[in-house]
Design a protein around this motif. Structure first.
Motif, PDB file in Angstrom:
ATOM      1  N   UNK A 121       0.826  -1.205   0.000  1.00 41.76           N
ATOM      2  CA  UNK A 121       0.000   0.000   0.000  1.00 41.76           C
ATOM      3  C   UNK A 121       0.866   1.264   0.000  1.00 41.76           C
ATOM      4  N   UNK A 122       2.017   1.201   0.666  1.00 41.34           N
ATOM      5  CA  UNK A 122       2.936   2.339   0.737  1.00 41.34           C
ATOM      6  C   UNK A 122       3.881   2.387  -0.455  1.00 41.34           C
ATOM      7  N   UNK A 123       3.742   1.423  -1.369  1.00 43.53           N
ATOM      8  CA  UNK A 123       4.602   1.394  -2.547  1.00 43.53           C
ATOM      9  C   UNK A 123       5.969   0.811  -2.306  1.00 43.53           C
ATOM     10  N   UNK A 124       6.106   0.044  -1.240  1.00 45.71           N
ATOM     11  CA  UNK A 124       7.389  -0.604  -0.917  1.00 45.71           C
ATOM     12  C   UNK A 124       7.298  -2.060  -1.353  1.00 45.71           C
ATOM     13  N   UNK A 125       8.106  -2.448  -2.323  1.00 47.81           N
ATOM     14  CA  UNK A 125       7.964  -3.771  -2.930  1.00 47.81           C
ATOM     15  C   UNK A 125       8.653  -4.888  -2.164  1.00 47.81           C
TER      16      UNK A 125
END
Length: 457
Positions: free
Chosen positions: A181-185
């Motif tokens: 959700x935070x864009x951390x893969x």
């Protein structure tokens, strides 16, 4: 049934029975009386008595779902061996106090107790633990099936004083959904990256970071990754090094992570508290030993079990230093039932028990290759795409480099207790990080000197 083979088996049994009857002097009596008791004698000879009938093995350990599951399996073990298991569990601080009393007095009230890694040096040196190697050699127990890192801490001068129960190799479990959700893969590989993503994920309802307040276990990951250590060269030179620039920098990082991105009562969060916080969805990342964080996979207790995955701990400029805290089964020297206790330890470390633990409570902290490489258990070791067995094995191999030696020195426990006090002062802002570590350094010198390990410089 094959009649021919059955007849041969019966004739052999009769011969044995005749010898038995003759040896006891009952042959002529039976013949004279006309009684035909050979079938009954044969059955008795073919069904040996339970080797430890009537013996109770008393066990003292830290409370863990493992022991709830063992209690369910114990009746079958008693049926086979005659050994009744009396299991007593308690919190960690109470356990340490009780262990001190039991081992120091040699009372013999318990037959199996927990070997805690921070107590190994003191326990072995004092002669409080039974060397298991004679039992191992006699029964040809396959030590090669244990990952070396789980055996080494219990070894001393050719003896082996415990077998592994819980290999607490340090790792992280985290909320994959919140990271995405935070864009951390993926999970950060360095501490700088960890700090950089914290504000992207941290919220009032779900904090970024949680860990237990056993700071002498948590801090070394950061301390050694920054290039520091507890002592100059353990176990040879125990001059403390708690106020070095590396120690200060690493403690500042950890305190910031805990106070800025952790729960408000972080200083009071013990092992069960950290587990509960993560399982209830109150934190995005849980750092700790796999024996602790692995229980997040228990769907009966964890609200987030289907949204988690695992990763290695981050590294610092000095390298990657996952900590390993081994807990084991030991037989106190004062036990009066060492043979029965050994039989119980063999069973508790067996594939039968450990396979059941993987399936029933999700115990991913394993020490045996045969379990970690069991293809039938692969699904239980895979969470959110992460191979937990691989993470565990790689983390357990690393301490072979020798960096865990600081934890094995006899006076570790009082030093560790003083570290907990220092971090309490830092987290609650009673002292600055630098001031708290300088006070820790001074007190550690006194503790070591009093214990007979004066600093060399």
């Amino acid at each position: 049934m094959d009649t021919a083979s059955g007849g041969r088996e019966l004739r052999i049994t009769r011969r044995k029975a005749l010898k038995l009857v003759g040896a006891t002097g009952l042959g002529s009596t039976l013949a004279a009386s006309g009684l035909h008791l050979l079938p009954a004698v044969a059955r008795a000879a073919a069904t040996p008595a339970k080797p430890f009938a009537g013996q109770t093995v008393r066990i003292m350990f830290i409370g863990n779902p493992f022991w709830d599951a063992v209690k369910k399996m114990a009746p079958a073990f008693e049926e086979r061996t005659g050994i009744k298991l009396a299991i007593e569990t308690m919190g960690f601080s109470v356990l340490l106090q009780r262990l001190d009393l039991e081992l120091a007095t040699g009372g013999g009230d318990y037959d199996i107790t927990q070997m805690v890694q921070i107590l190994i040096g003191r326990t072995v040196k004092a002669g409080w633990a039974t060397d298991l190697m004679p039992f191992i050699k006699r029964d040809q127990l396959d030590l090669a099936d244990f990952v070396p890192g789980t055996i080494k801490p219990f070894s001393h001068e050719g003896g082996l004083y415990a077998l592994p129960w819980m290999p607490d190799a340090m790792a992280v479990v985290y909320r994959k959904d919140l990271f995405e959700k935070a864009g951390v893969s993926k999970f950060p590989e360095t501490f700088d990256e960890l700090m950089a993503i914290a504000p992207k994920i941290h919220t009032r309802d779900t904090v970024f970071f949680v860990c237990e307040n056993t700071w002498h276990w948590i801090w070394p990951l950061f301390l050694q990754s920054y290039g520091g250590n507890f002592f100059v060269d353990p176990p040879d030179d125990l001059t403390p090094t708690f106020s070095t620039p590396q120690a200060v920098a690493s403690a500042e990082f950890l305190v910031e992570m805990v106070t800025k991105y952790g729960l408000p009562n972080a200083v009071n969060i013990d092992i069960p508290g950290s587990q509960a916080a993560f399982q209830q969805g109150k934190a995005a990342v849980h750092l700790g030993g796999l024996g602790v964080i692995g229980l997040a996979t228990d769907k009966s207790k964890s609200l987030v079990a289907d949204r988690i995955t695992f990763a290695h701990v981050p590294k610092g400029l000095a390298g990657w230093f996952p900590q390993l805290a081994m807990h084991g089964y030991m037989i106190p020297a004062g036990s009066k039932q060492k043979e029965a206790a050994w039989e119980a330890i063999k069973w508790l470390t067996s594939n039968e028990v450990e396979t059941a633990m993987v399936k029933e409570i999700g115990k991913v902290a394993q020490s045996r290759y045969s379990i970690l490489r069991d293809l039938a258990l692969k699904q239980q070791f895979t969470w959110g795409g992460a191979d937990v067995a691989k993470i565990l094995q790689e983390s357990m191999y690393r301490p072979g480099a020798g960096y865990m030696a600081y934890r094995m020195v006899p006076p570790f426990r009082p030093v560790g207790a003083r570290i907990i006090v220092a971090f309490g002062e830092m987290i609650t802002r009673q002292r600055s990080v630098k001031e708290a570590l300088e006070a820790l350094q001074r007190d550690a010198v006194g503790i070591l000197t009093q214990a007979g390990y004066p600093p060399r410089r």
